[in-house]
Scaffold this active site. Structure first.
Site, PDB file in Angstrom:
ATOM      1  N   ASP A 156     -29.606 -58.330  30.253  1.00 21.26           N
ATOM      2  CA  ASP A 156     -29.636 -59.475  31.154  1.00 21.26           C
ATOM      3  C   ASP A 156     -30.918 -60.267  30.834  1.00 21.26           C
ATOM      4  O   ASP A 156     -31.732 -59.872  29.988  1.00 21.26           O
ATOM      5  CB  ASP A 156     -29.566 -59.034  32.623  1.00 21.26           C
ATOM      6  CG  ASP A 156     -29.042 -60.164  33.520  1.00 21.26           C
ATOM      7  OD1 ASP A 156     -29.080 -61.334  33.098  1.00 21.26           O
ATOM      8  OD2 ASP A 156     -28.598 -59.873  34.642  1.00 21.26           O
TER       9      ASP A 156
HETATM   10  C1  NOJ Z   1     -29.073 -63.430  35.092  1.00 26.10           C
HETATM   11  C2  NOJ Z   1     -27.851 -62.934  35.789  1.00 26.10           C
HETATM   12  O1  NOJ Z   1     -28.131 -61.661  36.373  1.00 26.10           O
HETATM   13  C3  NOJ Z   1     -26.635 -62.809  34.917  1.00 26.10           C
HETATM   14  O2  NOJ Z   1     -25.524 -62.558  35.735  1.00 26.10           O
HETATM   15  C4  NOJ Z   1     -26.433 -64.041  34.108  1.00 26.10           C
HETATM   16  O3  NOJ Z   1     -25.263 -63.919  33.323  1.00 26.10           O
HETATM   17  C5  NOJ Z   1     -27.658 -64.276  33.261  1.00 26.10           C
HETATM   18  N1  NOJ Z   1     -28.816 -64.463  34.120  1.00 26.10           N
HETATM   19  C6  NOJ Z   1     -27.522 -65.485  32.337  1.00 26.10           C
HETATM   20  O4  NOJ Z   1     -27.556 -66.641  33.042  1.00 26.10           O
END
Ligand code: NOJ
Length: 765
Positions: free
Chosen positions: A291
């Site tokens: 993430d």
């Molecule tokens: C953080 C989030 O937790 C995740 O769900 C998302 O896909 C990513 N950022 C990218 O934006």
């Protein structure tokens, strides 16, 4: 009558598996071709270029993290980038892809990712709302349309589906989930993967799905985002992991590691999770992406400096580094110091190249850039019409005393509330590419579907006037501007509008920005200013229809006791206003059912229907003290899982079993008659739950094992049959063996998890 969903589930998993099996056979030649291609390519790659493939940069704008990638173009030219995200449109994507194809040494195409969560430009209800439709075909369709629009707009990878089980309404990301049930959550995850990826990546509009957030992200302690998770393996396997596994079994091409700590090792650096479980036990063949800065954050978790945690993440099974550049800046050194091996780098690089190969990017790096399709397909009338249908299906009627709803189309109504004449919030949280200006407000929707309705409007309250909340949700720009008028003035205007109408339709709830990432709440009431408004309106004695928009399931005890009609609409997307209006005037009879328990108060949380018993279960009525209960609150939820009303009424007969016992491998039929006893045609979701009464380990008091959404004309009766198989009785025991145990089982059927009839059968030795 629709086919049994429990059978559908097995069929979906089975066909996904058999598809895999067929593919395995048929694909050998294709695989060999791919392997030869990638072997040749990798033989030409430098170490830097291999590590470059593991690098994912954020381009354009960002809303979820503090760092925006630097020097992206230069890195693409040098072959130091595997993909980018947060940019789209054919023009923008073409520009970057051209850099990779014309400027980089080996011309390796880029992946283009994006958070296409509940629609790309045509926005559907927030995922929690999608789930309350209990309609897998519609959910798959929403993902299909999203993929078609996204793929025309240059994207080939979506960070969806999110399949985290969410049982804590304080957690803002419950809005992005399918709720608290592993069975329903699994079905929805599979439907979304199918919708995004189709049967084959040879389709121009099939994009790569990403199952997230692996794993247990929804179980953050105290509902505070990013917080620790500590959970027994048996609970994980039975309650939290099934949706991830189902989505992986359905062929999802990528998985995102979650931010949270799991039993002492954060997911991004957790070898057991990402390798032993995901790859070795489940056979996942795609790639794992971290993430946003998830690798760097292992430092704050306390696992070491950037070099140490980057090596740990790679060794654990994280293949791609989102934004943080820990891989890019430290893996070479770690290789020299023998903290990682060349084989591990090669393996991660190969997995990413394979995804690009399967998507067809080596054959045509511009495959996903289609100016023509972008012009004609994005936000098309057809997509909008489907969005309206899906939004209607998502709405849950929580209360409707004296059949206050539906409204007459020529009624004289007071339309009140900060969400009543509001477009900005209709598309909800995580509608990244969505344009709120395209959305339909409730006011506009009512004018569209009931032009003869006499509507007077008053705002009545600011959506949010708590300065602390405002500061945080406006952190990325002043989205919510508070009205100059005092709260008292706003309320008095609304009260006088209500007094002059026959009925008040009051549209309240949260701002869209109060849901999603980093929006945990400790209180789940309507915000005080909105509650004051509602109380003042109730005091006028006019009948009130409360239309709710919210990401968190709210605590609605006062509303339930004082407001005659309540319609939960979540955030319905681009067509929200038209869909809500259709429901309010009865053009569509609501049939949504909750997928999360609505608690009475925050103190009851976590509260979910499929809980365990205790040694001293409380029956809810007796006055005994030494029972598992509160002294200041009921144990019961306000609205249980599976709950939702209709404008008509249904009578479901007591469940009948065709036999009282079966042996392993056999089945039992459970049947009920469902009669539409009211004045409208309508749909009912008939639900099947099972309880394993005595087990080698304790088992939940009931678990959803099947459902059928059926349509009945006024007065019509239908016979509904569920087939109970041994497979449905299996669970992971103390040795994590997945097996059914002989003994007695309760079967429950009904219109929600609380209002059920029951019967008993045995599984024989
Ligand atoms: C953080 C989030 O937790 C995740 O769900 C998302 O896909 C990513 N950022 C990218 O934006």
């Amino acid at each position: 009558m629709k086919k049994s969903t429990s059978l559908f589930f097995l069929a979906a998993i089975f066909s996904a598996n058999s598809l895999c099996a067929q593919q395995k056979k048929a694909v050998t030649a294709t695989d060999q071709k791919m392997n030869t291609f990638i072997n040749q390519l990798m033989s030409k790659m430098t170490l830097e270029e291999k590590i470059g493939q593991l690098n994912l940069a954020a381009v354009g704008f960002d809303v979820t993290g503090p760092i925006l990638s630097q020097g992206v173009n230069e890195k693409i030219e040098k072959g130091l980038m595997g993909g980018v995200f947060n940019t789209f449109t054919p023009q923008a994507v073409r520009k970057l892809q051209e850099l990779a194809i014309t400027k980089s040494r080996l011309k390796i195409p880029l992946l283009f990712g994006y958070d296409v969560i509940h629609g790309h430009k045509t926005i559907f209800p927030i995922p929690l709302g999608l789930s309350t439709s209990w309609d897998l075909d519609l959910i798959e369709k929403s993902a299909r349309i999203a993929a078609r629009e996204a793929s025309a707009d240059g994207l080939n990878w979506t960070f969806s589906p999110m399949v985290d089980i969410a049982r804590d309404p304080r957690w803002g990301r419950i809005a992005e989930s399918s709720g608290e049930d592993p069975y329903l959550g699994s079905l929805i995850g599979v439907a979304m993967v199918k919708g995004y990826q189709t049967n084959s990546f040879s389709n121009k509009d099939a994009i790569l799905a990403c199952v997230k957030h692996f794993a247990l992200y929804g179980a953050a302690e105290a509902g505070r985002d990013y917080n620790t998770t500590d959970m027994s393996l048996i609970k994980m396997y039975n309650e939290y992991l099934p949706p991830y596994k189902a989505a992986v079994d359905a062929g999802a091409g990528s998985v995102m590691a979650s931010f949270n700590d799991i039993n002492g090792t954060p997911a991004t650096g957790n070898h057991w999770l990402l390798t032993d479980l995901l790859r070795n036990q489940w056979g996942f063949k795609g790639f794992v992406v971290s993430d946003y800065t998830g690798i760097n954050e292992l430092e704050a978790h306390g696992l070491g400096d950037l070099q140490t945690v980057s090596a740990k993440a790679l060794n654990a099974g994280t293949d791609m580094d989102m934004v943080g550049e820990g891989f890019l800046t430290t893996l070479k050194k770690s290789l020299q110091e023998k903290k990682i091996s060349q084989a591990t780098i090669d393996q991660a690089c190969r997995r990413i190249l394979e995804a690009k190969y399967k998507l067809g990017l080596f054959a045509d790096p511009y495959k996903y850039i289609d100016e023509e399709r972008a012009k004609t397909e994005i936000l098309s009338q057809k997509n909008r019409a489907d969005a309206k249908t899906i939004a209607e299906a998502s709405m849950v009627l929580l209360k409707n005393n004296n059949q206050l709803l539906p409204l007459k189309k020529n009624a004289k109504i007071a339309l009140i509330g900060p969400l009543a004449n509001n477009k900005r919030d209709m598309i909800g949280n995580w509608s990244a590419a969505g344009e709120w200006s395209q959305a339909i407000s409730v006011m506009q929707g009512l004018k569209n579907v009931a032009p003869d309705m006499d509507i007077t409007y008053a705002k009545g309250a600011n959506l949010v006037d708590d300065p602390g909340i405002l500061k945080l949700i406006n952190a990325n720009g002043a989205d919510i501007v508070a009205d100059e008028k005092s709260p008292e003035k706003l309320i008095s205007e609304a009260v006088s509008v209500a007094k002059n109408a026959d009925v008040a339709v009051v549209v309240l709830g949260e701002s869209a920005l109060m849901g999603g990432e980093a929006t945990s709440r400790t209180e789940l009431d309507l915000l005080p200013n909105q509650k004051d408004l509602l109380k003042a309106l109730a005091a006028t004695g006019k009948p009130i229809i409360l239309v709710l928009m919210n990401s968190h399931p709210l605590t609605l005890v006062w509303e339930d006791a004082n407001v005659p009609a309540i319609l939960e609409t979540w955030f319905g997307g681009t067509e929200a206003g038209n869909a809500i209006a259709d429901v309010l005037v009865g053009n569509y009879n609501p049939a949504g059912k909750l997928t999360t328990t609505f608690p009475r108060n925050v103190g009851q949380i976590p509260l979910y229907y499929n809980h365990k018993s205790t040694g001293r279960p409380y029956d809810g009525v007796s006055n005994e003290k030494y029972k598992s209960r509160y002294i200041d609150s009921s144990n019961d939820p306000l609205y249980p899982f599976g709950y939702g009303l209709s404008y008509t009424s249904f009578a479901i007969s007591p469940v009948q079993l065709n036999k009282v016992s079966m042996k392993a491998g056999q089945t039992i039929q459970a049947t009920v008659d469902v009669q539409n006893t009211g004045d409208f045609d309508g749909q009912e979701v008939v639900q099947l739950y099972i309880q394993d009464i005595y087990g080698s380990v304790t088992r939940p008091v009931k678990e959803l094992k099947g459902f059928q959404k059926i349509f009945l004309k006024k007065g019509e009766t239908k016979h509904v049959t569920f087939t109970i198989s041994t497979e449905m009785l299996k669970f992971y025991n103390a040795d994590l063996k997945f097996a059914a145990e002989p003994g007695d089982f309760n079967v429950f059927t009904g219109s929600n998890s609380r209002d059920v009839s029951s019967a008993k059968f045995s599984l024989l030795n």
